[in-house]
Design a protein around this motif. Structure first.
Motif, short mmCIF file in Angstrom:
data_model
loop_
_atom_site.label_atom_id
_atom_site.label_comp_id
_atom_site.label_asym_id
_atom_site.label_seq_id
_atom_site.Cartn_x
_atom_site.Cartn_y
_atom_site.Cartn_z
N VAL A 33 -7.48 -2.51 -6.67
CA VAL A 33 -6.26 -2.46 -5.52
C VAL A 33 -6.75 -2.00 -4.24
O VAL A 33 -6.22 -2.76 -3.08
CB VAL A 33 -5.25 -1.48 -6.19
N LEU A 34 -7.35 -1.17 -3.94
CA LEU A 34 -7.87 -0.48 -2.59
C LEU A 34 -8.61 -1.46 -1.64
O LEU A 34 -8.03 -1.70 -0.79
CB LEU A 34 -8.54 0.90 -3.01
N PRO A 35 -9.68 -2.08 -2.18
CA PRO A 35 -10.37 -3.12 -1.36
C PRO A 35 -9.59 -4.20 -1.05
O PRO A 35 -9.52 -4.83 -0.02
CB PRO A 35 -11.74 -3.44 -2.26
N ALA A 36 -8.52 -4.60 -2.08
CA ALA A 36 -7.87 -5.87 -1.92
C ALA A 36 -6.74 -5.61 -0.66
O ALA A 36 -6.67 -6.60 -0.02
CB ALA A 36 -7.32 -6.25 -3.20
N LEU A 37 -6.16 -4.47 -1.04
CA LEU A 37 -5.31 -4.01 0.01
C LEU A 37 -5.64 -4.04 1.38
O LEU A 37 -5.29 -4.47 2.45
CB LEU A 37 -4.32 -2.88 -0.22
N ALA A 38 -6.96 -3.56 1.48
CA ALA A 38 -7.84 -3.24 2.95
C ALA A 38 -8.06 -4.75 3.43
O ALA A 38 -7.94 -4.88 4.81
CB ALA A 38 -9.17 -2.30 2.88
N THR A 39 -8.56 -5.54 2.61
CA THR A 39 -8.83 -6.77 2.95
C THR A 39 -7.46 -7.69 3.52
O THR A 39 -7.62 -8.20 4.73
CB THR A 39 -9.46 -7.52 1.87
N GLY A 74 -5.16 -5.50 -10.58
CA GLY A 74 -5.27 -3.94 -10.50
C GLY A 74 -3.89 -3.10 -10.47
O GLY A 74 -3.99 -2.33 -11.21
N LEU A 75 -2.99 -3.78 -9.92
CA LEU A 75 -1.64 -3.19 -10.00
C LEU A 75 -1.07 -3.06 -11.38
O LEU A 75 -0.42 -2.31 -11.90
CB LEU A 75 -0.67 -3.73 -8.96
N GLN A 102 1.01 -1.20 0.10
CA GLN A 102 0.15 -0.14 -0.04
C GLN A 102 0.89 1.19 -0.13
O GLN A 102 0.71 2.35 -0.54
CB GLN A 102 -0.85 -0.05 1.35
N MET A 103 1.94 1.33 0.99
CA MET A 103 2.87 2.40 0.81
C MET A 103 3.30 2.77 -0.51
O MET A 103 3.30 3.97 -0.95
CB MET A 103 3.81 2.33 1.91
N LEU A 104 3.81 1.78 -1.12
CA LEU A 104 4.37 1.76 -2.48
C LEU A 104 3.48 2.33 -3.63
O LEU A 104 3.52 3.25 -4.44
CB LEU A 104 5.05 0.67 -3.03
#
Length: 467
Positions: free
Chosen positions: A354-360, A317-318, A253-255
């Motif tokens: 990307v965003l929902p997958a990272l949160a999960t 997504g990435l 996420q940071m990257l």
């Protein structure tokens, strides 16, 4: 509302400077006074939510933010407005830190939790996307105080709904994590680090100011980790870092967010400063990306994650975001929207994966008792990633533009050259995030999930969301 307020002030700065008499140096604190407490307090606020109750922390944060927004809208001088922005940052941190923790404990089933996280990700992406456009509309159509006053009715409604909708939770009690020294170390370390990053554009990456404060920040955070390993009641139990999915998701996420900053801000600047778009034209030009991210977040991400796994969705997504930034790194100074900008705008919709997958994945290793801490950690890396992206990509673009101007290049070509470099660096950051996703993250095995569930006394582990 809280994500939006990080950027909504940028377009209103000239009007605020004119009305309140801000100096050029003082004007930057309109943004910094919000970002520093917001990023610095997230981890502490998340853990306090576990200890005193996440509902109480959410309500307190919203109340502080709403009151501070009213104070900002009524400010008659620079000092009052900067103080109000600082309080807004505090309130944002308290409320935002526990949101994911509330979601993963309220929604225990993987399908409904996936939908809840998708909606959460959509609202954050929407706030980041419309901040500058809404700031321009409110400033031009009404006046600059309304960029703050508009928060007041939203905040009041949010408080009323939260009081009815969120069940009370008692928390573990302050004695379960009453580590005052640890709290001081992590809060001061994060605030100092974020301050150093947001001042990079003024001082430079290799200046004594940046390197000195950065080293001190790392020393404080290192002291915090050492303290947590030995404290009887640690503020952040280090067991949360044993999950490779939690660590990998936060690093990715940071990257990723450092790279996505190039789209959120630099694309808008490119369209306005090089192509001559107005604020409304810019907002409309970016609309396909916003609609794509929102539609995929709300209607597709949860279903795809349930079928293929959050890791596979994240990788897809990435890859789309890497392709978008690669295309943007080749834009000309006389770009045609349909040819040069629309394709990357459509590929940016990969952010909705990307965003929902990272949160999960970022919440996948948290026990129920640590959900607020995991949420605070996830939001902290989000803010650090965005701050680093702002500093890195802005300074690199400005430096390249300056070099081209000195070589006699026209202003439009020089600006375009700076933005192209920034987009190329953004693509590299997203490639690094993709590498982390492929090599570090993994789909939990059924046996692992069962063991975590048993360890929590039959309570569904947050890792079920990563299935």
């Amino acid at each position: 509302m809280t994500i939006l307020d990080g950027s909504i002030v940028t377009v209103a700065m000239p009007a605020i400077q004119h009305d309140l008499g801000f100096s050029a140096a003082g004007l930057s604190w309109m943004v910094n006074a919000y970002l520093i407490p917001f990023g610095g307090l997230l981890l502490l606020a998340g853990r306090l939510g576990d200890l005193i109750g996440r509902r109480a922390m959410f309500l307190a944060g919203n109340a502080i933010f709403t009151a501070a927004s009213l104070l900002a809208g009524l400010a008659t001088g620079p000092g009052v407005l900067i103080a109000a922005r600082f309080l807004q940052g505090v309130g944002s941190a308290l409320a935002s830190a526990v949101v994911l923790g509330i979601l993963v404990t309220l929604f225990s089933g993987p399908a409904e939790r996936g939908k809840a996280i998708a909606i959460f990700s959509f609202t954050g992406a929407a706030g980041a996307s419309i901040g500058q456009v809404l700031g321009g509309v409110l400033t031009d159509g009404l006046s600059w105080p309304w960029i703050f006053l508009v928060n007041v009715p939203i905040g009041v409604v949010t408080l009323a709904l939260a009081l009815r909708a969120l069940p009370a939770d008692r928390g573990a009690g302050l004695r379960a994590g009453a580590d005052v020294l640890g709290a001081a170390l992590v809060t001061s370390g994060l605030m100092l680090g974020i301050y150093a990053v947001v001042k990079v554009e003024e001082h430079g990456w290799l200046s004594a100011h940046t390197l000195g404060l950065g080293a001190l920040s790392l020393a404080l955070l290192g002291g915090f980790v050492a303290r947590q390993a030995t404290a009887r009641t640690p503020l952040m139990p280090l067991r949360i870092l044993r999950s490779r999915n939690v660590v990998g998701a936060n690093l990715a996420q940071m990257l990723a967010l450092s790279g996505m900053f190039a789209f959120q801000v630099l694309v808008a600047l490119y369209m306005q400063r090089v192509l001559g778009y107005g604020a409304l034209e810019t907002g409309l030009a970016m609309l396909p990306a916003a609609v794509g991210i929102g539609s995929i977040s709300l209607f597709a991400s949860a279903r795809l994650a349930a079928r293929f796994g959050a890791r596979a969705v994240l990788v897809t997504g990435l890859a789309m975001l890497v392709a978008a930034m690669t295309l943007l790194s080749q834009v000309p100074a006389d770009a045609a929207y349909a040819v040069h900008l629309l394709p990357p705008m459509l590929l940016i919709s990969g952010g909705g994966l990307v965003l929902p997958a990272l949160a999960t994945l970022g919440m996948s290793g948290a026990r129920e008792s640590d959900a607020g801490l995991a949420s605070g950690l996830f939001n902290t890396t989000q803010q650090v990633g965005m701050a680093v992206g702002v500093a890195l990509l802005s300074t690199m673009a400005a430096g390249r533009t300056g070099d081209l101007l000195a070589a006699g290049t026209s202003q439009a070509e020089a600006l375009t050259g700076g933005y192209r470099l920034a987009f190329g660096i953004a693509a590299g950051l997203l490639v690094a995030a993709l590498a982390v996703a492929v090599t570090v993250l993994r789909r939990p095995a059924p046996a692992e999930t069962s063991a975590e569930t048993a360890e929590q006394g039959g309570q569904p582990a947050a890792s079920a969301a990563a299935k």
